[in-house]
Structure formats: C-alpha cells, structure tokens
Design an enzyme around this catalytic site. Structure first.
Site, mmCIF file in Angstrom:
data_model
loop_
_atom_site.group_PDB
_atom_site.id
_atom_site.type_symbol
_atom_site.label_atom_id
_atom_site.label_comp_id
_atom_site.label_asym_id
_atom_site.label_seq_id
_atom_site.Cartn_x
_atom_site.Cartn_y
_atom_site.Cartn_z
ATOM 1 N N THR A 169 0.514 -1.801 -0.226
ATOM 2 C CA THR A 169 0.000 0.171 0.188
ATOM 3 C C THR A 169 0.911 1.476 -0.159
ATOM 4 O O THR A 169 0.831 2.706 -0.472
ATOM 5 C CB THR A 169 -1.065 -0.570 1.335
ATOM 6 O OG1 THR A 169 -1.628 -1.468 1.341
ATOM 7 C CG2 THR A 169 -1.657 1.529 1.111
ATOM 8 N N SER A 201 1.430 -7.309 -1.589
ATOM 9 C CA SER A 201 1.877 -8.927 0.221
ATOM 10 C C SER A 201 1.702 -9.518 -0.252
ATOM 11 O O SER A 201 2.552 -10.702 0.594
ATOM 12 C CB SER A 201 2.887 -8.212 1.362
ATOM 13 O OG SER A 201 1.357 -8.005 2.252
ATOM 14 N N THR A 253 2.548 -10.285 14.398
ATOM 15 C CA THR A 253 1.506 -10.604 13.853
ATOM 16 C C THR A 253 0.988 -9.126 13.392
ATOM 17 O O THR A 253 1.063 -8.353 13.789
ATOM 18 C CB THR A 253 0.701 -11.857 14.869
ATOM 19 O OG1 THR A 253 1.605 -12.683 15.406
ATOM 20 C CG2 THR A 253 0.074 -11.954 13.985
ATOM 21 N N GLN A 261 -3.215 -20.986 18.616
ATOM 22 C CA GLN A 261 -4.722 -20.351 17.950
ATOM 23 C C GLN A 261 -4.576 -18.867 18.804
ATOM 24 O O GLN A 261 -4.747 -17.859 18.686
ATOM 25 C CB GLN A 261 -6.098 -20.978 17.928
ATOM 26 C CG GLN A 261 -5.783 -22.335 17.087
ATOM 27 C CD GLN A 261 -7.266 -22.669 17.089
ATOM 28 O OE1 GLN A 261 -8.205 -21.884 17.472
ATOM 29 N NE2 GLN A 261 -8.056 -24.014 16.578
HETATM 30 N N1 ASP Z 1 -2.848 -5.266 0.587
HETATM 31 C C1 ASP Z 1 -1.075 -4.756 0.882
HETATM 32 C C2 ASP Z 1 -0.495 -5.706 0.587
HETATM 33 O O1 ASP Z 1 0.302 -6.617 1.853
HETATM 34 C C3 ASP Z 1 -1.939 -4.155 2.346
HETATM 35 C C4 ASP Z 1 -0.536 -2.829 2.649
HETATM 36 O O2 ASP Z 1 0.001 -3.541 2.304
HETATM 37 O O3 ASP Z 1 -0.517 -3.305 3.967
HETATM 38 O O4 ASP Z 1 0.510 -5.225 0.003
#
Ligand code: ASP
Length: 344
Positions: free
Chosen positions: A16, A61, A168, A280
């Site tokens: 992002t 990602s 996490t 978990q």
């Molecule tokens: N979908 C995005 C990614 O993981 C979310 C982010 O960048 O925070 O690439």
C-alpha cells in the site's frame, strides 16, 4: 576524517505504501518506486545516505512467496558490505511472514533489516507512511562507536519497533496494525526514540553472515476447530511429499482427545512426518502435559512450538526442513530451541 554518515539501502517490494488508485476500477495497485521518493522530499533531510532498489514488478504482499524472499536476501547479500542498514518497504498483509522468514535466512546478521509499510498510500493526506518510513530509516541509521545498534530483522509500524519474528498482523484498519504479544517492543518513537537495549538481539559478531536460500514448502497448517472432521485432517496428511504439519491448537496447546484424531497423528509421526503444536491464542505458550488434553500429544512426540507465532513457526519449519538432511534425528531438539530470538 573518515565518512561516518550511515549508508542505508531502501528496498521497495510493493504494498500500500507505494500504491495509487486505478482511475477505472478504484482498486489500489502498486506504482513506480521513483514516484514514492518524489512524494517524500523530507528524506533528503535525514542524516544518512539513502540509496534505493526496487522489485522490477512491485507486488501486493498477498502475492509474497519464498522466491521473493530469496530476491530480498540476495539484494541484502550483494549490498551487505557497502550499507550499514536496510529498510524493506513491504505490504502489511504478509509482512510478519517475510520478517520471520528473513530472520532465519540471514544467519549471523549483524546489521539492521527493518520492515515497514503503511495502511494508507504515501500520497494520501492522512497517510501513516511518512512516519513509518522516516523513523525506520532513522532506526536503521543508529550507530554506537561506528557499529549499528540494531543487529536483527525488525518490523516498524505506528511508533513501535518489534522483533520481526515475534509479530502478527492483527488489524486491517487501525494504524497500529501489528503486535508482538510474547516479546517486548525493541523501541518506541515519541518525542525521543527510546531504544530498549536489553531486548535487542546480540548476534555472535565473530561469525560471518551466512545466507540461506533454500526453503522447503512441503508443509501444512491446520487450525483446529470444534467439529473438524477426520476426512479433512486425513486429506491434509495424505498430501504428496508432505514433511511436516503445524497444528494450531487451543489455549496452552490442547486438542480433542478423540481416538481417531490421536491415531492419525501417531500414525504420521511413525511415518516420519514432523507435527508441531502452536497455539491459536495471540499470546502465551504451548505447555504440553499441562492439561490432560495435551498429554498424549507430548507422549507421541509432537514438537512444541512454545510461544512462537504461526508466522515464525511456519518459516522456521521451511528453513529447518531444508537443512533436514544434515540434521537427522535432532530435528525436534533443534526446532524447540530458539535460533533468532523467535521463542522464549
Ligand atoms: N494488500 C496490501 C499488501 O499487503 C496491504 C498493505 O500494504 O498494507 O500489499
């Protein structure tokens, strides 16, 4: 006078932080890295030399995989001597997996590798990207007597620096997207940068960086739930070439004591499949034998993941399985011992 200004390499993988909205669809997609730097002229004010390198095709990602991890470690390996620290810009979705994987792949790392990203794109007015990026670079630049203060793979997000393999992702909306429930924060950014030195990883500085590029993905992860069927469990264990299974169990490592379930586990351990027990729960540790519902797991030779995150447990497994030939029967003991500060 020797030049003591730290050299920092910024590695852009996607996420992002560097995304823009597609005019037609409205969906976020990765854009060219050069635009990212144009958006942050503040970077020129930092007390370090910054160079950048980008994935040829930056990714969301969610498309991350071990081949990309090898790409990142190869960039670090080939620039290890010239740079004092590395900042990896990465999507937040799988950042904890990547930070965990790199911690195992970079044995004897003696420089900072700091993962960061953001919840809002860098061009957004309310973006969290600038603070995350600028502070990550400052943390990677920290030196004492000409040597980096941080010597491990970390994750920086929303004013906190964490050990990467303890994190996490826990929130898809909040700026505070990550947590490290089983290990204290390594640093906090407020008016001052407060480094919690006693928690930093101290590698053996006499050893040279050893980069591991093989990861074995013949593994599976099963999250238990009340009512999970024998058919589902057996179909996972019947996967071709399967070498190990991580069980995400309840609480302190507990599971159903139904005979069919324990029989499947027993049979597969006898066949040489490694079975690992992680909880978990977000925090706390597996303690096999603490309750009757985990005693049998201990007796049949299930491996304890102790207080590891699932992300660390998975990537440690991929890493150790790739060395399995050298390890033979010591696999359980090796897995149950901390390698990079990933378990207590
Ligand atoms: N979908 C995005 C990614 O993981 C979310 C982010 O960048 O925070 O690439």
């Amino acid at each position: 006078m020797p030049n003591t200004t730290p050299n920092i390499l910024l590695i852009y993988t996607g996420g992002t932080i560097g995304m823009v909205k597609d005019f037609k669809t409205g969906a976020l997609k990765a854009f060219n890295f050069k635009n990212l730097l144009n958006n942050i002229p503040e970077l020129n004010l930092l007390d370090c030399n910054i160079e950048t390198v980008s994935f040829e095709h930056p990714i969301d990602s969610s498309n991350m995989n071990p081949e990309y991890w090898v790409q990142i470690v190869e960039i670090i390996e080939s620039h290890y001597k010239e740079f004092d620290g590395f900042v990896v810009l990465h999507g937040s979705d799988t950042m904890s997996y990547s930070a965990s994987a790199l911690s195992f792949m970079l044995e004897n790392l003696a420089k900072p590798v700091i993962f960061t990203g953001s919840q809002l794109p860098i061009g957004d007015l309310r973006t969290d990207a600038k603070e995350n990026l600028i502070t990550s670079i400052q943390l990677a630049s920290l030196q004492e007597k000409g040597k980096p203060v941080i010597k491990e793979v970390c994750l920086y997000f929303e004013y906190k620096l964490y050990r990467g393999n303890r994190t996490t992702k826990l929130n898809a909306e909040h700026f505070q997207a990550f947590a490290s429930f089983n290990y204290p924060d390594l640093a906090e950014s407020g008016v001052h940068l407060k480094i919690n030195k006693e928690y930093l990883f101290q590698p053996n500085l006499k050893r040279k960086l050893k980069v591991h590029k093989n990861l074995d993905t013949n593994i599976a992860l099963i999250k238990l739930f009340p009512g999970i069927s024998q058919q589902v469990i057996e179909s996972v264990f019947n996967t071709n070439n399967l070498k190990a299974v991580i069980l995400e169990t309840y609480g302190a490592g507990n599971c159903t004591t139904e005979k069919w379930f324990l029989d499947v586990l027993k049979k597969n351990i006898l066949k040489g499949i490694h079975i690992i027990n992680v909880t978990q729960c977000s925090g706390g540790s597996v303690m096999m034998g603490h309750y009757e519902t985990s005693s049998e797991l201990k007796r049949i030779g299930v491996i304890s993941g102790k207080d590891m995150t699932s992300e660390a447990a998975l990537t440690k497994l991929m890493f150790l399985l790739s060395l399995n030939a050298e390890m033979g029967k010591t696999f359980k003991t090796t897995y149950e011992a901390p390698l990079r500060g990933e378990m207590s």
